[in-house]
Design a protein around this motif. Structure first.
Motif, PDB file in Angstrom:
ATOM      1  N   TYR A  45      -1.620  -2.339  -0.841  1.00 18.58           N
ATOM      2  CA  TYR A  45      -1.955  -1.059  -0.206  1.00 18.58           C
ATOM      3  C   TYR A  45      -3.146  -0.408  -0.921  1.00 18.58           C
ATOM      4  CZ  TYR A  45      -1.072   3.197   2.457  1.00 18.58           C
ATOM      5  OH  TYR A  45      -1.189   4.250   3.331  1.00 18.58           O
ATOM      6  N   LEU A  46      -3.249  -0.630  -2.217  1.00 21.39           N
ATOM      7  CA  LEU A  46      -4.337  -0.028  -2.985  1.00 21.39           C
ATOM      8  C   LEU A  46      -5.676  -0.715  -2.737  1.00 21.39           C
ATOM      9  CD1 LEU A  46      -2.465   0.561  -6.361  1.00 21.39           C
ATOM     10  CD2 LEU A  46      -3.024   2.240  -4.586  1.00 21.39           C
ATOM     11  N   GLU A  47      -5.654  -1.852  -2.049  1.00 19.67           N
ATOM     12  CA  GLU A  47      -6.903  -2.548  -1.720  1.00 19.67           C
ATOM     13  C   GLU A  47      -7.548  -1.960  -0.462  1.00 19.67           C
ATOM     14  OE1 GLU A  47      -8.566  -4.694  -3.376  1.00 19.67           O
ATOM     15  OE2 GLU A  47      -9.568  -6.172  -2.116  1.00 19.67           O
ATOM     16  N   CYS A  48      -6.751  -1.748   0.588  1.00 19.30           N
ATOM     17  CA  CYS A  48      -7.367  -1.211   1.809  1.00 19.30           C
ATOM     18  C   CYS A  48      -6.536  -0.137   2.500  1.00 19.30           C
ATOM     19  CB  CYS A  48      -7.776  -2.318   2.768  1.00 19.30           C
ATOM     20  SG  CYS A  48      -6.459  -3.409   3.221  1.00 19.30           S
ATOM     21  N   PHE A  49      -5.556   0.403   1.825  1.00 20.24           N
ATOM     22  CA  PHE A  49      -4.840   1.608   2.260  1.00 20.24           C
ATOM     23  C   PHE A  49      -4.148   1.463   3.608  1.00 20.24           C
ATOM     24  CE2 PHE A  49      -8.577   2.585  -0.285  1.00 20.24           C
ATOM     25  CZ  PHE A  49      -7.903   2.790  -1.470  1.00 20.24           C
ATOM     26  N   ARG A  50      -3.679   0.273   3.854  1.00 23.10           N
ATOM     27  CA  ARG A  50      -2.723   0.095   4.938  1.00 23.10           C
ATOM     28  C   ARG A  50      -1.897  -1.148   4.647  1.00 23.10           C
ATOM     29  NH1 ARG A  50      -6.854  -1.459   9.785  1.00 23.10           N
ATOM     30  NH2 ARG A  50      -7.644  -3.358   8.884  1.00 23.10           N
ATOM     31  N   SER A  51      -0.800  -1.264   5.384  1.00 27.42           N
ATOM     32  CA  SER A  51       0.120  -2.362   5.133  1.00 27.42           C
ATOM     33  C   SER A  51      -0.488  -3.693   5.543  1.00 27.42           C
ATOM     34  CB  SER A  51       1.402  -2.117   5.926  1.00 27.42           C
ATOM     35  OG  SER A  51       2.081  -3.333   6.118  1.00 27.42           O
ATOM     36  N   ALA A  55       2.402  -2.604   9.216  1.00 26.10           N
ATOM     37  CA  ALA A  55       3.358  -1.511   9.398  1.00 26.10           C
ATOM     38  C   ALA A  55       2.628  -0.168   9.365  1.00 26.10           C
ATOM     39  CB  ALA A  55       4.406  -1.552   8.296  1.00 26.10           C
ATOM     40  N   ARG A  56       3.175   0.816  10.083  1.00 30.34           N
ATOM     41  CA  ARG A  56       2.578   2.148  10.036  1.00 30.34           C
ATOM     42  C   ARG A  56       3.006   2.854   8.753  1.00 30.34           C
ATOM     43  NH1 ARG A  56       4.851   5.094  14.014  1.00 30.34           N
ATOM     44  NH2 ARG A  56       6.391   3.469  14.357  1.00 30.34           N
ATOM     45  N   ASP A  57       2.208   3.843   8.340  1.00 21.33           N
ATOM     46  CA  ASP A  57       2.487   4.525   7.077  1.00 21.33           C
ATOM     47  C   ASP A  57       3.881   5.151   7.063  1.00 21.33           C
ATOM     48  OD1 ASP A  57       0.107   3.969   5.683  1.00 21.33           O
ATOM     49  OD2 ASP A  57      -0.939   5.471   6.862  1.00 21.33           O
TER      50      ASP A  57
END
Lengths: 403, 199
Positions: A45-51, A55-57
């Motif tokens: 998640y810390l690489e591109c800020f999504r699952s 999955a949705r946040d």
């Protein structure tokens, strides 16, 4: 980069924990449904800020909680702290680098330099073209400057043009978007084609190394390089081997043009302009844009007796998994080359569906190629396989990690 | 509904104002003097009663036509086309432009239901008198966004048959910025639009 500390707050079932990772990495062992993949998901998640699982946040937030937060302290040439938080009550997401909020998520992309491989990645190969375009978009967004912006502008122009075509009142107004579409579409096409041309050879040698000799190939099929409806139909059917090979040839022509830099981009733009003019009647009829990089594909083939066939349609289960893993290894190599940093490998039960021979060869490859940190998950000790003698072992149960 | 509630509701309709800010503004006004509030109300009244779009260029004004259109010293051979009325001010403040303006009232965005018919294109075309040769130039100063660009391209298509010179604002490096921090797309634009240095 090396992930040193990871702070988790209510990310999926992981509760509130702070973990210190060994520089070499760790093997996380636990039964199914204990949270192994969740841990890798949190790191990535810390690489591109999504699952990475799409999955949705809101789905990443622990039950009965509104907010999750993940923070990683990275060590490398320049140490950096990346944090991301999501507040479900206000649907707000914040990303920060070294404590400073990032103005756009894309400004904080790729700080980790991580590659993740999971069994579901086989759909990179057996899924539709959209899945492979998404793969290219992620890899290039993280590794090539200018790609995100070109892609975003292209998508915006495409959505506006399609909306204009749908209103139907004044179809000519839709052509106002052609200029931006061509400008950014050509850049997207060229960067993708350039990447595919540069990594075709390594992809083939990864496939050969993992399978023990299969001759596989990778080529970019650019829609703007194809000649009208005939080739398009061939590509869509995807079945008849001969048709596909023809299309790959067309894609290569664009690839060759793309690889020649600025002049190549002008050439591709010209080809795209022609394609748009050609497909205008069908665009008006179908009320959407039918030509452009949103219809491109990455064609993966393997040599069968006497001919080359698409892995997607004709490959065995093992060949598809091999091709998927090879794509991920190419992704890791891209990080190594473009960012000059050793990628962090996140391997989610990576050997689950590979036979013994393939698993051993993958292990040998990873151990030979990658000097970086490895975080891998496995259901049991015997599935760890990676023989780095000092690789630490963590256990996970009900989301709680015991170091 | 109480007076404060209806004030909050009106404030919330303004762009960029959420309910928290609306409450804060409303209570700030209530806490202040009644005089201040009446002055604000009077200012709003004045605008509502007197301000209207200029029938020629679409900029807001109080007279029959706007001061720019009415000014005989303005250069009538150039029209600068902008998306919104507030952008006229941005260009006027430079003091470098002596021509006339034309306000489109937005930009093409089919996704938001804004097509060519919703913008002041016809008004612009009617201002171009091919026989008198005025204006001789139309500057397209729509924004350098995807939508602004498409609007410019569409307008160029409409203007082309009218034998008028059509120009576009240059795109490139912002003044006073470091090359290192400028994004690749902008640098590429600046490279493409580079110009000869004259002594």
């Amino acid at each position: 980069m090396v992930l040193r500390d990871l702070e988790l707050r209510h990310f999926r079932n992981l509760g509130v924990q702070t973990l210190r990772f060994p520089p070499e990495g760790v093997a996380v062992i636990g039964d199914n449904a204990q949270g192994k993949t969740n841990l890798l998901e949190a790191i990535y998640y810390l690489e591109c800020f999504r699952s990475f699982r799409g999955a949705r946040d809101a789905e990443l937030t622990a039950f009965s909680e509104d907010v999750f937060h993940v923070k990683g302290v990275l060590e490398g040439e320049r140490p950096v702290t990346v944090a991301a938080g999501f507040d479900g009550s206000g649907k707000a997401k914040k990303v920060s680098v070294d404590g400073k909020e990032a103005p756009r998520f894309s400004a904080a992309f790729g700080r980790l330099g991580a590659m993740i491989f999971a069994p579901a990645d086989v759909d990179l190969v057996s899924g539709g073209p959209a899945r492979r375009r998404q793969f290219l978009d992620v890899v290039l967004s993280l590794n090539r400057s200018g790609y995100v912006k070109a892609l975003q502008s292209y998508r915006k122009a495409l959505a506006q043009r399609n909306a204009a075509l749908r209103t139907g009142a004044n179809p000519q107004a839709a052509r106002a978007w052609d200029g931006t579409l061509v400008e950014h579409g050509a850049r997207v096409t060229c960067l993708r084609a350039e990447w595919a041309a540069a990594w075709a050879e390594p992809f083939a040698s990864y496939c050969s190394a993992i399978s023990g000799g299969d001759r596989a190939a990778l080529a970019y099929r650019a829609d703007v390089g194809t000649a009208g409806d005939g080739a398009e139909a061939g590509a869509e059917s995807g079945g008849s081997g001969a048709g596909v090979v023809g299309v790959v040839g067309g894609g290569d022509a664009v690839g060759a043009a793309a690889a020649t830099g600025e002049a190549g981009e002008a050439q591709v733009a010209e080809a795209y302009r022609r394609r748009l003019a050609e497909s205008w009647p069908s665009d008006v009829r179908r009320q959407r844009t039918t030509a452009g990089p949103h219809r491109d594909d990455l064609i993966l083939t393997v040599e069968a007796p006497g001919r080359r066939v698409p892995v997607r349609a004709f490959g065995s289960g093992g060949q598809r998994r091999t091709a998927a893993l090879a794509l991920r290894l190419v992704e890791a190599a891209t990080i190594r080359q473009q960012r000059g940093t050793e990628p962090i490998l996140l391997l989610d039960d990576a050997f689950a569906e590979l036979d013994d021979g393939r698993s051993q060869r993958v292990v040998a490859l990873v151990e030979e190629e990658s000097a970086g940190q490895v975080v891998l998950t496995a259901p049991s000790e015997s599935d760890v396989r990676l023989r780095r003698p000092s690789l630490a072992r963590w256990r996970i149960r009900g989301g709680v990690i015991e170091a | 509904m109480s007076s404060i509630d209806s004030l909050v509701r009106e404030l919330r309709r303004l762009p960029g104002i959420g309910s928290k800010t609306a409450y804060r503004l409303a209570f700030h006004l209530v806490k202040g003097s009644a005089e201040d509030m009446k002055r604000l109300a009077a200012a709003l009244h004045g605008v509502a009663d007197r301000v209207h779009p200029c029938p020629v260029c679409g900029n807001y004004c109080e007279e029959r036509v706007c001061p720019v259109c009415a000014d005989p010293r303005r250069d009538r051979s150039v029209i600068c086309v902008v998306e919104e009325a507030y952008e006229v001010g941005a260009i006027e403040r430079t003091g470098r432009f002596k021509g006339l303006f034309h306000v489109l009232g937005g930009r093409l965005s089919p996704l938001d239901g804004v097509g060519p018919e919703a913008l002041a294109f016809d008004g612009l075309l009617s201002r171009i008198d091919g026989e008198a040769g005025e204006p001789s130039e139309v500057i397209l100063a729509t924004n350098a966004s995807v939508e602004g660009e498409a609007t410019a391209v569409y307008l160029e298509g409409l203007l082309r048959p009218l034998s008028v010179r059509v120009t576009r604002l240059a795109r490139g490096i912002p003044v006073g910025s470091d090359l290192e921090y400028v994004d690749g797309t902008t640098i590429a634009e600046a490279l493409a639009g580079r110009r000869e240095m004259s002594a």
